[in-house]
Write a protein that holds these residues in place. Structure first.
Motif, short mmCIF file in Angstrom:
data_model
loop_
_atom_site.label_atom_id
_atom_site.label_comp_id
_atom_site.label_asym_id
_atom_site.label_seq_id
_atom_site.Cartn_x
_atom_site.Cartn_y
_atom_site.Cartn_z
N ASP A 87 0.84 -1.19 0.00
CA ASP A 87 0.00 0.00 0.00
C ASP A 87 0.88 1.24 0.00
N GLU A 88 0.32 2.33 -0.47
CA GLU A 88 1.05 3.60 -0.47
C GLU A 88 1.50 3.98 0.94
N GLU A 89 0.72 3.58 1.95
CA GLU A 89 1.06 3.89 3.34
C GLU A 89 2.34 3.19 3.79
N ASP A 90 2.76 2.13 3.08
CA ASP A 90 3.98 1.39 3.43
C ASP A 90 5.24 2.03 2.86
N VAL A 91 5.09 2.94 1.91
CA VAL A 91 6.25 3.53 1.24
C VAL A 91 7.15 4.32 2.21
N ALA A 124 2.63 1.42 -6.28
CA ALA A 124 2.00 1.71 -4.99
C ALA A 124 1.63 3.19 -4.86
N ARG A 125 2.52 4.07 -5.35
CA ARG A 125 2.28 5.51 -5.23
C ARG A 125 1.55 6.08 -6.44
N ASN A 126 1.41 5.26 -7.48
CA ASN A 126 0.76 5.69 -8.72
C ASN A 126 1.47 6.89 -9.35
#
Length: 162
Positions: free
Chosen positions: A62-66, A142-144
């Motif tokens: 997920d983007e939150e994991d970046v 993930a971040r698009n």
């Protein structure tokens, strides 16, 4: 679990798309397979649907994991235990094979730090490129955002003083 069009990560190969689900008979047993195409090189992989856990197929982070990934990359407190290059290579390959993007980030970081201290072996340089490619592709999805932006982000992280 997965359906046609889903993106997933296959350990050591990277992000791929499930192109179809097909049944085949092998040794008299009918089995369903995910047919996955790796985005980086168009390689096709057939994964038994019952074996997804064992091979380590997983969803994109997920983007939150970046931010956690970037934190791993910024942490330069690594133990330099003076292993031979081939022992290090085996250890790093095991991490990449786990399929964990966080382990791949550790390999990338450790090899970049090591590269600043001494020349890497050919295998280590190739592994550094592989780890970077795996990270760039998954983080960009993930971040698009485009892969070029992620490459700039990674360069910026490692341009900072150690």
């Amino acid at each position: 679990m997965y359906k046609i069009g889903d993106l997933a990560v296959y350990p050591a190969h990277g992000v791929g798309v499930i192109e179809r689900i097909e049944a085949q008979e092998i040794s008299g047993c009918r089995q369903d397979f995910y047919v996955m195409r790796i985005l980086e090189n168009d390689m096709k992989i057939m994964i038994p649907t019952t074996n997804v856990q064992n091979v380590g197929l997983r969803e994109i982070i997920d983007e939150e994991d970046v931010p956690r990934l970037y934190s791993i990359l910024r942490d330069r407190r690594i133990v330099n235990d003076n292993q031979t290059w081939n022992r290090r290579y085996r250890d790093y390959m095991e991490k990449i094979k786990t399929g964990s993007v966080f382990e791949v980030a550790e390999v990338y970081r450790d090899l970049l730090v090591l590269k600043n201290e001494k020349d890497l072996s050919f295998g280590e340089r190739k592994m550094l490129d592989t780890a970077r490619g795996l990270l760039v592709k998954e983080i960009s999805i993930a971040r698009n955002v485009g892969e070029e932006q992620i490459e700039r982000d990674l360069d910026t992280i490692f341009a900072a003083p150690m």
